[in-house]
Design a protein around this motif. Structure first.
Motif, PDB file in Angstrom:
ATOM      1  N   GLN A  44       0.832  -1.203   0.000  1.00  0.00           N
ATOM      2  CA  GLN A  44       0.000   0.000   0.000  1.00  0.00           C
ATOM      3  C   GLN A  44       0.868   1.256   0.000  1.00  0.00           C
ATOM      4  OE1 GLN A  44      -2.656  -0.391   3.406  1.00  0.00           O
ATOM      5  NE2 GLN A  44      -4.257  -1.205   2.087  1.00  0.00           N
ATOM      6  N   ARG A  45       0.285   2.329  -0.509  1.00  0.00           N
ATOM      7  CA  ARG A  45       0.985   3.600  -0.470  1.00  0.00           C
ATOM      8  C   ARG A  45       1.125   4.045   0.983  1.00  0.00           C
ATOM      9  NH1 ARG A  45      -0.817   8.253  -4.613  1.00  0.00           N
ATOM     10  NH2 ARG A  45      -0.570   6.410  -5.941  1.00  0.00           N
ATOM     11  N   GLU A  46       2.309   4.527   1.343  1.00  0.00           N
ATOM     12  CA  GLU A  46       2.533   4.971   2.710  1.00  0.00           C
ATOM     13  C   GLU A  46       3.132   6.370   2.731  1.00  0.00           C
ATOM     14  OE1 GLU A  46       5.456   2.843   4.997  1.00  0.00           O
ATOM     15  OE2 GLU A  46       7.017   3.030   3.467  1.00  0.00           O
ATOM     16  N   LEU A  47       2.815   7.075   3.812  1.00  0.00           N
ATOM     17  CA  LEU A  47       3.401   8.388   4.025  1.00  0.00           C
ATOM     18  C   LEU A  47       4.861   8.222   4.416  1.00  0.00           C
ATOM     19  CD1 LEU A  47       3.157  11.489   4.473  1.00  0.00           C
ATOM     20  CD2 LEU A  47       2.522  10.954   6.840  1.00  0.00           C
ATOM     21  N   VAL A  48       5.733   8.955   3.748  1.00  0.00           N
ATOM     22  CA  VAL A  48       7.150   8.932   4.090  1.00  0.00           C
ATOM     23  C   VAL A  48       7.482  10.102   5.005  1.00  0.00           C
ATOM     24  CG1 VAL A  48       9.498   9.078   3.199  1.00  0.00           C
ATOM     25  CG2 VAL A  48       7.741   7.824   1.913  1.00  0.00           C
ATOM     26  N   ALA A  49       7.073  11.296   4.587  1.00  0.00           N
ATOM     27  CA  ALA A  49       7.355  12.496   5.376  1.00  0.00           C
ATOM     28  C   ALA A  49       6.395  13.595   4.959  1.00  0.00           C
ATOM     29  CB  ALA A  49       8.793  12.964   5.178  1.00  0.00           C
ATOM     30  N   GLY A  55       6.170  24.514   9.437  1.00  0.00           N
ATOM     31  CA  GLY A  55       7.406  23.797   9.704  1.00  0.00           C
ATOM     32  C   GLY A  55       7.277  22.548  10.544  1.00  0.00           C
ATOM     33  N   PHE A  56       6.031  22.152  10.862  1.00  0.00           N
ATOM     34  CA  PHE A  56       5.851  20.909  11.614  1.00  0.00           C
ATOM     35  C   PHE A  56       6.129  19.732  10.692  1.00  0.00           C
ATOM     36  CE2 PHE A  56       4.426  18.419  15.080  1.00  0.00           C
ATOM     37  CZ  PHE A  56       3.730  17.341  14.543  1.00  0.00           C
ATOM     38  N   ILE A  57       6.953  18.787  11.167  1.00  0.00           N
ATOM     39  CA  ILE A  57       7.431  17.687  10.323  1.00  0.00           C
ATOM     40  C   ILE A  57       7.104  16.337  10.961  1.00  0.00           C
ATOM     41  CG2 ILE A  57       9.486  16.546   9.422  1.00  0.00           C
ATOM     42  CD1 ILE A  57      10.755  19.307   9.097  1.00  0.00           C
ATOM     43  N   ASN A  58       6.703  15.411  10.121  1.00  0.00           N
ATOM     44  CA  ASN A  58       6.490  14.016  10.512  1.00  0.00           C
ATOM     45  C   ASN A  58       7.249  13.102   9.563  1.00  0.00           C
ATOM     46  OD1 ASN A  58       4.888  14.018  12.758  1.00  0.00           O
ATOM     47  ND2 ASN A  58       2.982  13.618  11.686  1.00  0.00           N
ATOM     48  N   TYR A  59       7.840  12.034  10.108  1.00  0.00           N
ATOM     49  CA  TYR A  59       8.481  10.999   9.289  1.00  0.00           C
ATOM     50  C   TYR A  59       7.934   9.637   9.679  1.00  0.00           C
ATOM     51  CZ  TYR A  59      12.211  14.417   8.296  1.00  0.00           C
ATOM     52  OH  TYR A  59      12.929  15.523   7.902  1.00  0.00           O
ATOM     53  N   VAL A  60       7.869   8.744   8.724  1.00  0.00           N
ATOM     54  CA  VAL A  60       7.599   7.348   9.063  1.00  0.00           C
ATOM     55  C   VAL A  60       8.838   6.818   9.772  1.00  0.00           C
ATOM     56  CG1 VAL A  60       8.472   6.405   6.878  1.00  0.00           C
ATOM     57  CG2 VAL A  60       6.710   5.171   8.159  1.00  0.00           C
ATOM     58  N   ASP A  61       8.636   5.927  10.710  1.00  0.00           N
ATOM     59  CA  ASP A  61       9.747   5.461  11.553  1.00  0.00           C
ATOM     60  C   ASP A  61      10.916   4.907  10.732  1.00  0.00           C
ATOM     61  OD1 ASP A  61       7.786   4.190  14.378  1.00  0.00           O
ATOM     62  OD2 ASP A  61       8.468   6.205  13.849  1.00  0.00           O
ATOM     63  N   SER A  62      10.634   4.239   9.639  1.00  0.00           N
ATOM     64  CA  SER A  62      11.674   3.555   8.876  1.00  0.00           C
ATOM     65  C   SER A  62      12.666   4.497   8.201  1.00  0.00           C
ATOM     66  CB  SER A  62      11.045   2.633   7.834  1.00  0.00           C
ATOM     67  OG  SER A  62      10.263   3.377   6.930  1.00  0.00           O
ATOM     68  N   VAL A  63      12.329   5.781   8.105  1.00  0.00           N
ATOM     69  CA  VAL A  63      13.240   6.724   7.437  1.00  0.00           C
ATOM     70  C   VAL A  63      13.837   7.751   8.383  1.00  0.00           C
ATOM     71  CG1 VAL A  63      11.894   6.445   5.319  1.00  0.00           C
ATOM     72  CG2 VAL A  63      11.554   8.485   6.729  1.00  0.00           C
ATOM     73  N   SER A  84      21.643   7.017   3.004  1.00  0.00           N
ATOM     74  CA  SER A  84      21.745   5.624   3.488  1.00  0.00           C
ATOM     75  C   SER A  84      20.606   4.768   2.944  1.00  0.00           C
ATOM     76  CB  SER A  84      21.747   5.596   5.019  1.00  0.00           C
ATOM     77  OG  SER A  84      22.804   6.345   5.541  1.00  0.00           O
ATOM     78  N   LEU A  85      20.392   4.860   1.666  1.00  0.00           N
ATOM     79  CA  LEU A  85      19.278   4.129   1.045  1.00  0.00           C
ATOM     80  C   LEU A  85      19.521   2.631   1.080  1.00  0.00           C
ATOM     81  CD1 LEU A  85      18.738   6.601  -1.889  1.00  0.00           C
ATOM     82  CD2 LEU A  85      16.961   5.932  -0.264  1.00  0.00           C
ATOM     83  N   ASN A  86      18.446   1.895   1.230  1.00  0.00           N
ATOM     84  CA  ASN A  86      18.525   0.439   1.181  1.00  0.00           C
ATOM     85  C   ASN A  86      17.408  -0.091   0.289  1.00  0.00           C
ATOM     86  OD1 ASN A  86      16.089  -0.046   2.882  1.00  0.00           O
ATOM     87  ND2 ASN A  86      17.345   0.897   4.477  1.00  0.00           N
ATOM     88  N   SER A  87      17.397  -1.381   0.077  1.00  0.00           N
ATOM     89  CA  SER A  87      16.460  -1.986  -0.874  1.00  0.00           C
ATOM     90  C   SER A  87      15.009  -1.775  -0.454  1.00  0.00           C
ATOM     91  CB  SER A  87      16.749  -3.472  -1.031  1.00  0.00           C
ATOM     92  OG  SER A  87      16.673  -4.127   0.220  1.00  0.00           O
TER      93      SER A  87
END
Length: 116
Positions: A44-49, A55-63, A84-87
């Motif tokens: 599924q499509r997921e929010l990355v950031a 200026g309020f910022i959110n990131y998905v935990d994995s990034v 630090s990109l990975n597969s």
């Protein structure tokens, strides 16, 4: 109507970096949230950031700690610096913007492929 133009995707080796950029067309639409989503094959499509005008910022935990989102309110642009990109980061990345906290307009997507 807001047009979004993305750039910066491509092929990179694991551990490498890429920078995605997105420019929103000028209009009377007042953009609050600018965000990057991604969709990997079979997922599924997921929010990355996402980042709000204030200026309020959110990131998905994995990034967290690897990706940085930034925006230029005067130019209606948003960028995503990916280090630090990975597969697991291989996906189509979409820029999205909205007047509130949810996306209303989407870009066409740009492919990011990380080779191991």
């Amino acid at each position: 109507q807001v047009q979004l133009v993305e750039s910066g995707g491509g092929l990179v080796q694991a551990g490498g970096s890429l920078r995605l950029s997105c420019a929103a067309s000028r209009s009377r639409f007042s953009i609050n949230v600018m965000a990057w989503y991604r969709q990997a094959p079979g997922k599924q499509r997921e929010l990355v950031a996402k980042i709000t005008r204030g200026g309020f910022i959110n990131y998905v935990d994995s990034v967290k700690g690897r990706f940085t989102i930034s925006r230029d309110n005067a130019k209606n642009t948003v960028s995503l610096q990916m280090n630090s990109l990975n597969s697991e980061d291989t996906a189509v990345y979409y820029c999205a913007v909205g007047a509130g906290t949810m996306p209303q307009y989407w870009g066409q997507g740009t492919q990011v492929t990380v080779s191991s």
